[in-house]
Motif scaffolding. Structure first.
Motif, PDB file in Angstrom:
ATOM      1  N   ALA A 150       0.691  -1.255  -0.111  1.00  0.00           N
ATOM      2  CA  ALA A 150      -0.187  -0.110  -0.037  1.00  0.00           C
ATOM      3  C   ALA A 150       0.859   1.332   0.003  1.00  0.00           C
ATOM      4  CB  ALA A 150      -0.993   0.078   1.070  1.00  0.00           C
ATOM      5  N   VAL A 151       2.085   1.097   0.586  1.00  0.00           N
ATOM      6  CA  VAL A 151       2.851   2.389   0.807  1.00  0.00           C
ATOM      7  C   VAL A 151       3.867   2.506  -0.237  1.00  0.00           C
ATOM      8  CG1 VAL A 151       2.218   2.768   3.361  1.00  0.00           C
ATOM      9  CG2 VAL A 151       4.453   1.613   2.573  1.00  0.00           C
ATOM     10  N   ALA A 152       4.348   1.407  -0.900  1.00  0.00           N
ATOM     11  CA  ALA A 152       5.602   1.615  -1.437  1.00  0.00           C
ATOM     12  C   ALA A 152       5.434   2.157  -2.864  1.00  0.00           C
ATOM     13  CB  ALA A 152       6.116   0.116  -1.876  1.00  0.00           C
ATOM     14  N   SER A 153       4.484   2.165  -3.650  1.00  0.00           N
ATOM     15  CA  SER A 153       4.328   2.923  -4.777  1.00  0.00           C
ATOM     16  C   SER A 153       4.134   4.627  -4.532  1.00  0.00           C
ATOM     17  CB  SER A 153       3.048   2.408  -5.504  1.00  0.00           C
ATOM     18  OG  SER A 153       1.720   2.685  -4.967  1.00  0.00           O
ATOM     19  N   HIS A 154       3.967   5.071  -3.652  1.00  0.00           N
ATOM     20  CA  HIS A 154       3.890   6.510  -2.966  1.00  0.00           C
ATOM     21  C   HIS A 154       2.668   7.093  -3.410  1.00  0.00           C
ATOM     22  CE1 HIS A 154       8.150   6.151  -2.270  1.00  0.00           C
ATOM     23  NE2 HIS A 154       8.341   5.470  -3.286  1.00  0.00           N
ATOM     24  N   GLY A 155       2.094   7.121  -4.787  1.00  0.00           N
ATOM     25  CA  GLY A 155       0.986   7.549  -5.009  1.00  0.00           C
ATOM     26  C   GLY A 155      -0.342   6.830  -4.808  1.00  0.00           C
ATOM     27  N   ALA A 156      -0.261   5.644  -4.290  1.00  0.00           N
ATOM     28  CA  ALA A 156      -1.440   4.579  -4.222  1.00  0.00           C
ATOM     29  C   ALA A 156      -2.557   5.285  -3.540  1.00  0.00           C
ATOM     30  CB  ALA A 156      -0.967   3.517  -3.679  1.00  0.00           C
TER      31      ALA A 156
END
Length: 502
Positions: free
Chosen positions: A407-413
């Motif tokens: 949930a947090v690794a893609s930054h723009g999620a």
């Protein structure tokens, strides 16, 4: 019934309206033809025509495509800021020391900063403590060559010269004198035609395993797929039956793109990225599943491409082109959000922040619960817990942390798919709490019914000390390399004409 005739003045008004409409349409057609003619002229009369399928030096495109090149150069700008992210490298571990605990036993606990623009790709890859100097034997130099894959148009060149399998399985340091040009033109465009193309095999292979042919994608789909070459979840696959495919970059999409689909894919083979240093959990480390999460949100479902928002069209004279200063859509809302939405910039920006705040609220809770779960599991091991007793605990931690990281690794999620990210984080919170409950049961079996003592991990330094990191040693080794900001591998590349400057 007698037919109702138009009055004379009504007829003249209708005629005038039609003439105005024809005139406006004529102007539009003329403008389109002029733009098409100018664009065609650029392609038909290129001063620097290219015959190679890979042109790694980005400045080779500057003469024929000055607008695109100039805006691409602007990705070095780090001045943009928003409530939850910026274009400057920010020390996330300093902001969120719980993440040090979550990544104990993995290089991300040493150093993790927010991403910068494409112009900084090689520099940031070299500077991070997670990798060593490309020509030394410092910590990180045993990373696989696969780690370079998304950082440079030199990568497809090396793949073509050495072979894909050889490129992947080589040591990261081996390609230090080859991977020198930051992410640029050839990564997404065929130099001969400038058509969008996929330059990395992993995406093509992932689609093929699903029975899909990337070459059949529409132009609009390609405006997302070129980004999906890198902004995805992936892992380095080892195949004992085919050693030539060691460390082979693979997208785990065979069962689907959701967090559960990918988890099932990994679980079937017992895959994990690392064993947690405290809890002994086999952890799945998410990379940056931007493509997957975007597909789950309303924009992705409606066919909006990555480029529509991150590379908005702009005009210079009679030429319409994509702005290659790839960054947050909030930086240029007049050309991104407002091309479709009719609200004010202030309203739209607040809408984005509201969604991000709600996801962030659950994220904070989940990070705290996961950190406690790891520490409590360590305590249980020290009390004599067995592998059989800890199985349910570790399984719940693995599930909880996988959902947090995804949930947090893609930054723009939190903007791309706020409802799905809220669901994923909420499920992660459930699993983290289940892990703590199961761990309490294990401790009770071993005669402990109190609260597990918690260490002081309120800062990055304290958290790193708790998990046993000697950061002074790691930073000293890195500093020694950085004294020579242009090491021999860069000088060699420049002398061979592979790059202009770092």
């Amino acid at each position: 019934m007698a037919e109702k005739k138009l009055k004379k003045w009504q007829g003249w008004c209708l005629f005038a309206v039609c003439m105005v409409a024809v005139f406006v349409l004529g102007l539009l057609a003329s403008a389109l033809m002029e733009r098409r003619a100018e664009v065609a002229s650029i392609f038909n009369n290129r001063q620097c025509p290219m015959t190679d399928s890979i042109v790694a030096r980005n400045d080779s495109f500057a003469v024929d495509f000055p607008r695109e090149y100039q805006t691409w150069e602007m990705t070095k700008d780090t001045t943009f800021t928003s409530e939850f992210n910026s274009s400057e490298a920010v020390d996330v571990l300093e902001q969120r020391p719980n993440m040090v605990i979550l990544w104990a036993g993995y290089a991300f606990s040493w150093d993790y900063t927010t991403p910068r623009g494409h112009m900084h790709a090689i520099e940031d890859m070299t500077r991070t403590l997670r990798t060593g100097a490309p020509t030394s034997t410092t910590d990180g130099s045993n990373q696989p060559g696969t780690c370079w894959t998304c950082k440079s148009p030199d990568v497809p060149r090396v793949m073509a010269e050495k072979g894909v399998g050889e490129y992947y399985k080589a040591n990261w340091a081996m390609w230090g004198n080859e991977i020198v040009n930051p992410i640029g033109c050839s990564d997404c465009h065929d130099p001969k035609t400038m058509e969008l193309r996929i330059s990395r095999p992993a995406l093509i292979e992932a689609f093929a395993r699903q029975g899909k042919d990337v070459t059949k994608a529409t132009h609009q789909e390609m405006r997302t797929l070129v980004c999906a070459q890198c902004h995805v979840e992936y892992y380095f696959k080892d195949d004992e039956s085919t050693p030539e495919k060691d460390q082979y970059l693979t997208f785990p999409w065979d069962k689907g793109l959701t967090v559960e689909n990918i988890e099932e894919y990994y679980d079937e083979t017992g895959y994990y990225d690392y064993i947690h240093a405290l809890s002994k959990t086999p952890i799945l480390k998410a990379q940056h599943p931007g493509y997957e999460t975007t597909r789950m949100g309303i924009h992705g479902q409606r066919g909006v491409s990555c480029a529509d928002c991150h590379m908005p069209y702009t005009a210079d004279g009679g030429v319409k082109y994509s702005d290659h200063q790839i960054q947050s859509p909030l930086a240029k809302m007049d050309r991104t959000c407002l091309t479709c939405h009719r609200e004010s910039e202030e309203t739209l920006r607040e809408n984005v922040y509201e969604r991000q705040r709600k996801c962030n609220e659950i994220r904070n809770l989940l990070e705290a619960e996961l950190a406690k779960a790891h520490i409590e599991a360590k305590f249980a091991w020290e009390k004599g817990a067995t592998e059989a007793e800890m199985k349910a605990v570790l399984n719940a931690i693995r599930k909880g942390q996988w959902r947090w990281d995804f949930a947090v690794a893609s930054h723009g999620a939190a903007f791309h798919a706020p409802q799905e990210i809220t669901r994923i984080l909420s499920n992660g919170l459930y699993y983290a709490q289940q892990a703590r409950l199961e761990n309490a049961k294990v401790l009770a079996k071993h005669g402990f019914n109190g609260e597990v003592p918690m260490p002081d991990i309120t800062t990055k330094a304290k958290a790193q000390k708790y998990i046993g990191l000697d950061m002074a040693d790691k930073e000293a080794k890195k500093a020694e390399f950085m004294k020579n900001i242009q090491p021999q591998w860069v000088k060699d590349a420049m002398s061979k004409g592979k790059m202009k400057s770092l």
